[in-house]
Motif scaffolding. Structure first.
Motif, short mmCIF file in Angstrom:
data_model
loop_
_atom_site.label_atom_id
_atom_site.label_comp_id
_atom_site.label_asym_id
_atom_site.label_seq_id
_atom_site.Cartn_x
_atom_site.Cartn_y
_atom_site.Cartn_z
N LEU A 1 48.71 -21.05 -42.91
CA LEU A 1 47.67 -20.32 -42.20
C LEU A 1 48.22 -19.69 -40.92
O LEU A 1 47.91 -18.54 -40.60
N ALA A 2 49.02 -20.44 -40.19
CA ALA A 2 49.60 -19.92 -38.95
C ALA A 2 50.49 -18.71 -39.24
O ALA A 2 50.48 -17.71 -38.50
N PHE A 3 51.25 -18.76 -40.33
CA PHE A 3 52.12 -17.65 -40.69
C PHE A 3 51.30 -16.40 -41.02
O PHE A 3 51.60 -15.30 -40.55
N LEU A 4 50.23 -16.57 -41.81
CA LEU A 4 49.39 -15.43 -42.17
C LEU A 4 48.70 -14.83 -40.94
O LEU A 4 48.61 -13.61 -40.80
N ILE A 5 48.21 -15.70 -40.06
CA ILE A 5 47.55 -15.20 -38.84
C ILE A 5 48.54 -14.43 -37.98
O ILE A 5 48.21 -13.36 -37.44
N ALA A 6 49.76 -14.94 -37.85
CA ALA A 6 50.78 -14.25 -37.06
C ALA A 6 51.07 -12.86 -37.63
O ALA A 6 51.26 -11.89 -36.89
N TYR B 1 59.76 -17.12 -35.89
CA TYR B 1 60.32 -15.78 -35.85
C TYR B 1 59.21 -14.72 -35.79
O TYR B 1 59.27 -13.79 -34.97
N VAL B 2 58.20 -14.85 -36.65
CA VAL B 2 57.14 -13.84 -36.67
C VAL B 2 56.36 -13.86 -35.36
O VAL B 2 56.03 -12.80 -34.80
N ALA B 3 56.08 -15.05 -34.84
CA ALA B 3 55.36 -15.15 -33.56
C ALA B 3 56.18 -14.55 -32.43
O ALA B 3 55.64 -13.86 -31.55
N ALA B 4 57.50 -14.80 -32.43
CA ALA B 4 58.37 -14.24 -31.39
C ALA B 4 58.42 -12.73 -31.48
O ALA B 4 58.42 -12.03 -30.45
N GLU B 5 58.46 -12.19 -32.70
CA GLU B 5 58.42 -10.74 -32.88
C GLU B 5 57.14 -10.14 -32.29
O GLU B 5 57.17 -9.09 -31.65
N ASN B 6 56.03 -10.83 -32.51
CA ASN B 6 54.76 -10.35 -31.96
C ASN B 6 54.82 -10.23 -30.44
O ASN B 6 54.22 -9.33 -29.84
N LEU B 7 55.54 -11.14 -29.80
CA LEU B 7 55.61 -11.18 -28.34
C LEU B 7 56.65 -10.22 -27.77
O LEU B 7 56.49 -9.70 -26.66
N LEU B 8 57.73 -9.97 -28.52
CA LEU B 8 58.88 -9.25 -27.96
C LEU B 8 58.98 -7.80 -28.41
O LEU B 8 59.54 -6.97 -27.69
N LEU B 9 58.47 -7.48 -29.59
CA LEU B 9 58.64 -6.13 -30.13
C LEU B 9 57.34 -5.35 -30.09
O LEU B 9 56.26 -5.91 -30.29
#
Length: 355
Positions: A194-199, A253-261
């Motif tokens: 669920l966390a992956f899909l939400i991210a 990784y996906v959460a970090a991408e959301n924050l950095l890119l």
């Protein structure tokens, strides 16, 4: 402060469910007379070591694993805690247990018992469900790849055992529905998935891009789920542990991408690659059940349930995300807050799975 008030409870919630993300919550059983009309009946149970430990204290070293030596040492406890709690009747008369054996097989435990039964239809009551968590089920499969499956739970703990040669059509429909329900339950209760899909949805972009990502994830995890469940790829305990760690890495990784890119041009490809990893996670659930020849019949229903669960999540969240994205400041705060929470949860899961 506002972000902290939201983030801390969510981190605690996500972290609390991490250990149970892919625990098996069924007991798989097969029951048959050795020959038509024979008095001898063979019953086989397969369950994970963690499930067995809920019923009988078998982990002598306290390391979370059940060895063959543990099973041998707890033989009397298995007789009382398992077999005495699985009364078998034939024609309404009790059967007599003759012998029982326990052995460790790959990622699960196999328990086998032989009964002497009078003539008549077989019926077994799974009173072990009364001492297990409410979400547990018993799945009654068939020998030799015949037929489908039937499901028992704490509300309906008894099952009539279908006779060989006439049960395939009658058990397929409820068995298929049961596997679909298990697949949906797994995606809803699999907090890391669920966390992956939400991210992914937080910066999903257009409807076309979201559909592309969801399709990529579906195709990818279906490939690895099928390949593993059908035996083309083998997952032992060590590999399953690394799969769980890799799932945590995908979330980080996906959460970090959301924050950095600011731009996410290759999300579909990235989702496909990580979907392969998540498919191994789904497969570890099926392999832990010890389904043997029955794994193919449960695979399609389970996978369909996962897809339906994902569709429900995307359908529910996408309109909300669209509404938030119309207000740039709210959208920015939402992406940062939720991505930070998911990043922290992913880091905790990684630590707990490699520690």
């Amino acid at each position: 402060m506002r972000m902290a008030r939201v983030a801390v409870p969510l981190i605690l919630l996500l972290g609390a469910g991490a250990a149970r993300a892919h625990d098996a919550d069924i007991i798989y059983t097969q029951v048959r007379r050795t020959d038509p009309g024979s008095a001898e009946v063979r019953v086989r149970l397969t369950l994970t070591g963690s499930t067995l430990s809920l019923l009988v204290p078998t982990d002598a070293e306290g390391d979370g694993a059940v060895s063959q030596a543990d099973l041998e040492a707890r033989r009397p406890a298995l007789e009382v805690g398992i077999w005495d709690a699985l009364p078998l009747t034939a024609g309404g008369q009790p059967c007599t247990r003759q012998a029982h054996v326990a052995k460790r097989v790959e990622s699960y435990v196999e328990l086998t018992a032989t009964f002497q039964c009078p003539p008549g239809p077989l019926r077994q009551t799974y009173t072990v469900l009364s001492v297990l968590p409410a979400n547990y089920r018993v799945v009654l499969g068939s020998y030799g790849g015949e037929g489908g499956q039937l499901f028992a739970d704490a509300v309906r703990p008894s099952l009539d055992i279908p006779e060989r040669g006439g049960s395939a059509r009658s058990t397929f429909a409820p068995g298929f529905v049961g596997w679909v329900q298990l697949g949906m339950k797994h995606i809803f209760e699999g907090i890391d998935h669920l966390a992956f899909l939400i991210a992914l949805l937080l910066v999903g972009g257009s409807l076309k891009r979201v559909l592309g990502m969801v399709t990529a994830f579906t195709v990818a995890h279906s490939l690895t789920l099928g390949a593993t469940a059908l035996g083309f790829i083998l997952l032992d305990t060590a590999r399953t542990r690394w799969v769980e760690a890799a799932i945590a890495v995908s979330i980080i990784y996906v959460a970090a991408e959301n924050l950095l890119l600011r731009e996410h041009r290759h999300r579909a490809l990235l989702t496909f690659l990580f979907g392969l990893v998540h498919g191994f996670g789904f497969a570890s659930v099926l392999s832990a059940y010890g389904l043997g020849e029955q794994v193919a019949s449960g695979l399609f229903g389970f996978n369909l349930g996962v897809e339906l669960g994902q569709a429900v999540i995307v359908t529910a969240l996408l309109p909300l995300m669209r509404l938030i994205q119309r207000r740039p400041r709210v959208n920015l705060w939402t992406v940062r807050a939720l991505s930070s929470v998911i990043l922290c949860a992913g880091a905790w899961w990684l630590y707990s799975r490699i520690g």
